[in-house]
Design a protein around this motif. Sequence first.
Motif, short mmCIF file in Angstrom:
data_model
loop_
_atom_site.label_atom_id
_atom_site.label_comp_id
_atom_site.label_asym_id
_atom_site.label_seq_id
_atom_site.Cartn_x
_atom_site.Cartn_y
_atom_site.Cartn_z
N VAL A 34 0.83 -1.21 0.01
CA VAL A 34 0.30 0.09 0.10
C VAL A 34 0.80 1.19 0.21
O VAL A 34 2.09 1.31 0.38
N ASP A 35 0.37 2.33 -0.64
CA ASP A 35 0.95 3.70 -0.57
C ASP A 35 0.08 4.70 -0.55
O ASP A 35 -1.19 4.50 -0.87
N VAL A 36 0.48 5.82 -0.28
CA VAL A 36 -0.29 7.15 -0.05
C VAL A 36 0.30 8.20 -0.97
O VAL A 36 1.32 8.36 -0.97
N ALA A 75 4.97 0.13 3.99
CA ALA A 75 3.99 1.01 3.33
C ALA A 75 4.84 1.94 2.59
O ALA A 75 6.16 2.22 2.83
N TRP A 125 -4.94 6.30 -0.22
CA TRP A 125 -4.22 5.28 -0.08
C TRP A 125 -4.52 4.32 -1.03
O TRP A 125 -5.63 4.31 -1.58
N PHE A 139 -8.27 5.88 5.81
CA PHE A 139 -7.78 4.58 6.16
C PHE A 139 -8.41 3.96 7.17
O PHE A 139 -9.32 4.85 7.82
#
Length: 266
Positions: free
Chosen positions: A12-14, A52, A66, A258
């Motif tokens: 996951v990344d934001v 992350a 996200w 999130f």
Amino acid sequence: MAAFAQSAPCWVDVQLPDLEAGKRFYGELFGWTFRAGDGPFADALSGGALVAGLAAKQDGRMPTAWGVYFATDDIRASVARIREAGGQVITEPVRAGRSGVLAQAADPGGAVFGLWQAAERRGFQKQNEPGSFCWTEVYTRQKERVDPFYEQVFGFRSVDSDEAGSGAPGTNESGVDFRMWSPSGTEPGPDTAVGGRSVITDAFPAMMPSYFLNYFAVADCDESAATVVRLGGRVSAPPFDIPSGRMSVLQDDQGAVFGVLQPPVS
């Protein structure tokens, strides 16, 4: 680092307007530390393990959100299945240095997700522990199109919450229409589920788009919600109990949403 099962969530990344502010927020909330990546990007670590990524938005029109990536051992075949199943390919497969190959796509309801074909970087080095990823679910208004899409593209074996009983974040509220996804080759149900599908109801604004909600495990859900508020974020859904623990939906101080999940006491 062990390889991820085909179609399992692996990263996951934001995307954030202010990367340094994001590091301060999540560093205090989850106890993450950070190391610089190539360009305006930072790896987030929990106890020294990758959990992350944080990235500075390169285009102000991009959502502050996200995103989740699903593992694939053949990204071009996955992209072809996405098109065949009625999805849209947003970013064709592109190599991310020696780390791997990524692509971005949207399901027939418009929810965006990523694909990751690993090379040197497999994905999470820790999950299902406090401060790390533990669950993902897509929210959609078009379950009739979306359900077969994920089964065709990823090979998920699905079971609805009323068939399987409770056991995942989305199965909490009475009347929730929720489906759990288990990897191909497993017996579908809460014990094998890696994600799921929920429905956007009329209780939400009509303009709300389809989206993925990603969850992080925490030791204390209520304390996490209070910390988010103290750090300038918001509580979208106050902490409440579900069969798989206690959860809350939160928003950071830049607008990224999130979930957090506190496992039940064993």
